[in-house]
Design a protein around this motif. Sequence first.
Motif, PDB file in Angstrom:
ATOM      1  N   PRO A   1       0.808  -1.226   0.000  1.00 35.23           N
ATOM      2  CA  PRO A   1       0.000   0.000   0.000  1.00 35.23           C
ATOM      3  C   PRO A   1       0.839   1.273   0.000  1.00 35.23           C
ATOM      4  O   PRO A   1       0.305   2.362  -0.246  1.00 35.23           O
ATOM      5  CB  PRO A   1      -0.832  -0.117   1.280  1.00 35.23           C
ATOM      6  CG  PRO A   1      -0.079  -1.078   2.144  1.00 35.23           C
ATOM      7  CD  PRO A   1       0.582  -2.045   1.212  1.00 35.23           C
ATOM      8  N   GLY A   2       2.139   1.157   0.244  1.00 35.81           N
ATOM      9  CA  GLY A   2       3.006   2.324   0.149  1.00 35.81           C
ATOM     10  C   GLY A   2       3.104   2.871  -1.257  1.00 35.81           C
ATOM     11  O   GLY A   2       3.581   3.994  -1.463  1.00 35.81           O
ATOM     12  N   LEU A   3       2.624   2.095  -2.244  1.00 32.99           N
ATOM     13  CA  LEU A   3       2.631   2.546  -3.634  1.00 32.99           C
ATOM     14  C   LEU A   3       1.394   3.362  -3.987  1.00 32.99           C
ATOM     15  O   LEU A   3       1.313   3.918  -5.086  1.00 32.99           O
ATOM     16  CB  LEU A   3       2.723   1.336  -4.577  1.00 32.99           C
ATOM     17  CG  LEU A   3       3.968   0.456  -4.432  1.00 32.99           C
ATOM     18  CD1 LEU A   3       3.881  -0.737  -5.375  1.00 32.99           C
ATOM     19  CD2 LEU A   3       5.223   1.268  -4.704  1.00 32.99           C
ATOM     20  N   LEU A   4       0.428   3.421  -3.075  1.00 37.71           N
ATOM     21  CA  LEU A   4      -0.781   4.220  -3.318  1.00 37.71           C
ATOM     22  C   LEU A   4      -0.438   5.713  -3.291  1.00 37.71           C
ATOM     23  O   LEU A   4       0.475   6.136  -2.575  1.00 37.71           O
ATOM     24  CB  LEU A   4      -1.835   3.923  -2.249  1.00 37.71           C
ATOM     25  CG  LEU A   4      -2.600   2.600  -2.388  1.00 37.71           C
ATOM     26  CD1 LEU A   4      -3.262   2.240  -1.066  1.00 37.71           C
ATOM     27  CD2 LEU A   4      -3.640   2.697  -3.501  1.00 37.71           C
ATOM     28  N   PRO A   5      -1.168   6.519  -4.046  1.00 40.39           N
ATOM     29  CA  PRO A   5      -0.942   7.969  -4.001  1.00 40.39           C
ATOM     30  C   PRO A   5      -1.505   8.568  -2.720  1.00 40.39           C
ATOM     31  O   PRO A   5      -2.314   7.946  -2.026  1.00 40.39           O
ATOM     32  CB  PRO A   5      -1.709   8.474  -5.231  1.00 40.39           C
ATOM     33  CG  PRO A   5      -2.806   7.473  -5.417  1.00 40.39           C
ATOM     34  CD  PRO A   5      -2.229   6.146  -5.005  1.00 40.39           C
ATOM     35  N   ASP A   6      -1.075   9.789  -2.408  1.00 43.24           N
ATOM     36  CA  ASP A   6      -1.676  10.517  -1.286  1.00 43.24           C
ATOM     37  C   ASP A   6      -3.103  10.896  -1.650  1.00 43.24           C
ATOM     38  O   ASP A   6      -3.398  11.171  -2.813  1.00 43.24           O
ATOM     39  CB  ASP A   6      -0.861  11.791  -1.000  1.00 43.24           C
ATOM     40  CG  ASP A   6       0.488  11.493  -0.367  1.00 43.24           C
ATOM     41  OD1 ASP A   6       0.588  10.490   0.366  1.00 43.24           O
ATOM     42  OD2 ASP A   6       1.436  12.245  -0.628  1.00 43.24           O
ATOM     43  N   PRO A   7      -4.031  10.970  -0.688  1.00 50.05           N
ATOM     44  CA  PRO A   7      -3.875  10.632   0.735  1.00 50.05           C
ATOM     45  C   PRO A   7      -4.195   9.167   1.047  1.00 50.05           C
ATOM     46  O   PRO A   7      -4.242   8.783   2.209  1.00 50.05           O
ATOM     47  CB  PRO A   7      -4.901  11.554   1.386  1.00 50.05           C
ATOM     48  CG  PRO A   7      -6.018  11.603   0.389  1.00 50.05           C
ATOM     49  CD  PRO A   7      -5.362  11.548  -0.980  1.00 50.05           C
ATOM     50  N   LEU A   8      -4.418   8.372  -0.007  1.00 53.65           N
ATOM     51  CA  LEU A   8      -4.822   6.973   0.218  1.00 53.65           C
ATOM     52  C   LEU A   8      -3.747   6.186   0.947  1.00 53.65           C
ATOM     53  O   LEU A   8      -4.054   5.282   1.729  1.00 53.65           O
ATOM     54  CB  LEU A   8      -5.139   6.306  -1.125  1.00 53.65           C
ATOM     55  CG  LEU A   8      -6.310   6.888  -1.922  1.00 53.65           C
ATOM     56  CD1 LEU A   8      -6.484   6.125  -3.224  1.00 53.65           C
ATOM     57  CD2 LEU A   8      -7.594   6.843  -1.104  1.00 53.65           C
ATOM     58  N   ARG A   9      -2.487   6.521   0.700  1.00 51.41           N
ATOM     59  CA  ARG A   9      -1.400   5.792   1.330  1.00 51.41           C
ATOM     60  C   ARG A   9      -1.493   5.879   2.853  1.00 51.41           C
ATOM     61  O   ARG A   9      -1.335   4.881   3.555  1.00 51.41           O
ATOM     62  CB  ARG A   9      -0.056   6.337   0.844  1.00 51.41           C
ATOM     63  CG  ARG A   9       1.144   5.531   1.328  1.00 51.41           C
ATOM     64  CD  ARG A   9       2.425   5.896   0.582  1.00 51.41           C
ATOM     65  NE  ARG A   9       2.786   7.292   0.771  1.00 51.41           N
ATOM     66  CZ  ARG A   9       2.642   8.239  -0.161  1.00 51.41           C
ATOM     67  NH1 ARG A   9       2.114   7.939  -1.334  1.00 51.41           N
ATOM     68  NH2 ARG A   9       3.010   9.490   0.066  1.00 51.41           N
ATOM     69  N   GLY A  10      -1.774   7.073   3.349  1.00 53.49           N
ATOM     70  CA  GLY A  10      -1.915   7.253   4.793  1.00 53.49           C
ATOM     71  C   GLY A  10      -3.094   6.496   5.355  1.00 53.49           C
ATOM     72  O   GLY A  10      -3.001   5.876   6.426  1.00 53.49           O
ATOM     73  N   HIS A  11      -4.220   6.502   4.617  1.00 51.00           N
ATOM     74  CA  HIS A  11      -5.396   5.759   5.076  1.00 51.00           C
ATOM     75  C   HIS A  11      -5.100   4.259   5.108  1.00 51.00           C
ATOM     76  O   HIS A  11      -5.532   3.547   6.025  1.00 51.00           O
ATOM     77  CB  HIS A  11      -6.589   6.021   4.152  1.00 51.00           C
ATOM     78  CG  HIS A  11      -7.043   7.445   4.128  1.00 51.00           C
ATOM     79  ND1 HIS A  11      -6.985   8.259   5.235  1.00 51.00           N
ATOM     80  CD2 HIS A  11      -7.576   8.206   3.138  1.00 51.00           C
ATOM     81  CE1 HIS A  11      -7.461   9.462   4.933  1.00 51.00           C
ATOM     82  NE2 HIS A  11      -7.816   9.453   3.657  1.00 51.00           N
ATOM     83  N   ALA A  12      -4.368   3.775   4.099  1.00 52.55           N
ATOM     84  CA  ALA A  12      -4.086   2.342   4.015  1.00 52.55           C
ATOM     85  C   ALA A  12      -3.200   1.879   5.161  1.00 52.55           C
ATOM     86  O   ALA A  12      -3.357   0.755   5.669  1.00 52.55           O
ATOM     87  CB  ALA A  12      -3.433   2.020   2.673  1.00 52.55           C
ATOM     88  N   LYS A  13      -2.267   2.708   5.575  1.00 49.90           N
ATOM     89  CA  LYS A  13      -1.360   2.332   6.660  1.00 49.90           C
ATOM     90  C   LYS A  13      -2.109   2.149   7.971  1.00 49.90           C
ATOM     91  O   LYS A  13      -1.712   1.338   8.813  1.00 49.90           O
ATOM     92  CB  LYS A  13      -0.272   3.391   6.809  1.00 49.90           C
ATOM     93  CG  LYS A  13       0.763   3.375   5.686  1.00 49.90           C
ATOM     94  CD  LYS A  13       1.815   4.450   5.889  1.00 49.90           C
ATOM     95  CE  LYS A  13       2.856   4.425   4.773  1.00 49.90           C
ATOM     96  NZ  LYS A  13       3.861   5.505   4.937  1.00 49.90           N
ATOM     97  N   ALA A  14      -3.194   2.893   8.142  1.00 46.83           N
ATOM     98  CA  ALA A  14      -3.966   2.796   9.389  1.00 46.83           C
ATOM     99  C   ALA A  14      -5.079   1.754   9.318  1.00 46.83           C
ATOM    100  O   ALA A  14      -5.812   1.560  10.286  1.00 46.83           O
ATOM    101  CB  ALA A  14      -4.570   4.166   9.705  1.00 46.83           C
TER     102      ALA A  14
END
Length: 387
Positions: A338-351
């Motif tokens: 999920p670190g490959l997702l663009p912002d802001p999705l990357r932050g949502h995916a980490k949580a």
Amino acid sequence: MVAIYAVQDSGSRGRLYPEVESPVRSPWQRDRDRVLHSAGFRTLQYKTQVFINHEGDFFRTRLTHSLEVAQIARSIARSLDLNEDLTETVSLAHDLGHTPFGHAGEDALALAMKDWGGFDHNTQSLRLVTALEARYHAFDGLNLTWEALEGLAKHNGPVKRPTPYFVEYDAKHHLDLQSHASAEAQVAAMSDDIAYHGHDLDDGLRAGLLSFEDIEDLPLVGEALRRSRDMERQIGREASDQAQRVRHETIRVVINQLATDLTEQTRRNLEALNPQSADDIRHAGYPVVAFSPEMREANKAIRKFLYARMYRHWRVNRMARKAKIAVREIFDILSEDPGLLPDPLRGHAKAADDVQRRRLVADYIAGMTDRFAMEEHRRLTDLSVLG
């Protein structure tokens, strides 16, 4: 004035989040306008109907299909004295949840999400208008009226096996999922059939996947083709000009006859039922808006023909296979990293937990156009393309 069995302008069950109503627009005019201005609606212009967007400028997309459904539905609603604005709203919104690459993309996402809550475009349409659209300060989604949401959820009939999101949303905003929808939503659903049978035949002929000879024996279509050819022979145009006019006239007659039959049979059904309210339509126990038995059989024959000769054509199958591979690879790559997702999705995916992360990725993919999905696939898999 609308009929007594139509959804009345003064009879809305309201919105999940109460709002002051407009002094100049009905609740369903506001709903329609919110759909038209939504990001989800705009992306439909580059989403597959049958042919992937780059295959030709004149083939239907999900956007043109939705507009054609709305035109047919509004005409039928007016003839039946139904609420035209509500009918148009459901028609315009019914395909909002479609993925890039049409049903091929949906099939790929459904398989990828099989163990993670599933995926289907009807549920995604409801999620889009109730949660995913982020436009307003006071709420997520579009906060459409109960009648618009009910029509969207049930336009194909009672929801016998609701998906987890249907159950979740229904718990806080009861949509009476086990009953039929209003007559307006039923008109939208039947207009969907009329529109795609007409324009898929048109696009198939234009693309060369079908010929006039292929459709000569189809019920309803064959007779319309014969009449159209006879008219052109009498006029005596050049052969190069005849084919286009024959195709357009044939499809025009098919759509008109389907819409006319639906209207006339529905009038007979209404006369037999004698409904005194929109709820009488909802609880009739059967679809009140329907074709005559003869036209229903003709419609089935057209659908069977299109599946066998067009939707399963080898050229369509090749593109569908490539689309499924692309969608599945995007899903797998982004779910695993999920670190490959663009912002802001990357932050949502980490949580997020595993289920939430995969749902977030599915939402991201479902919101893509054909063109963006192809570009994103290249960015994720092709070293020669910058990420």
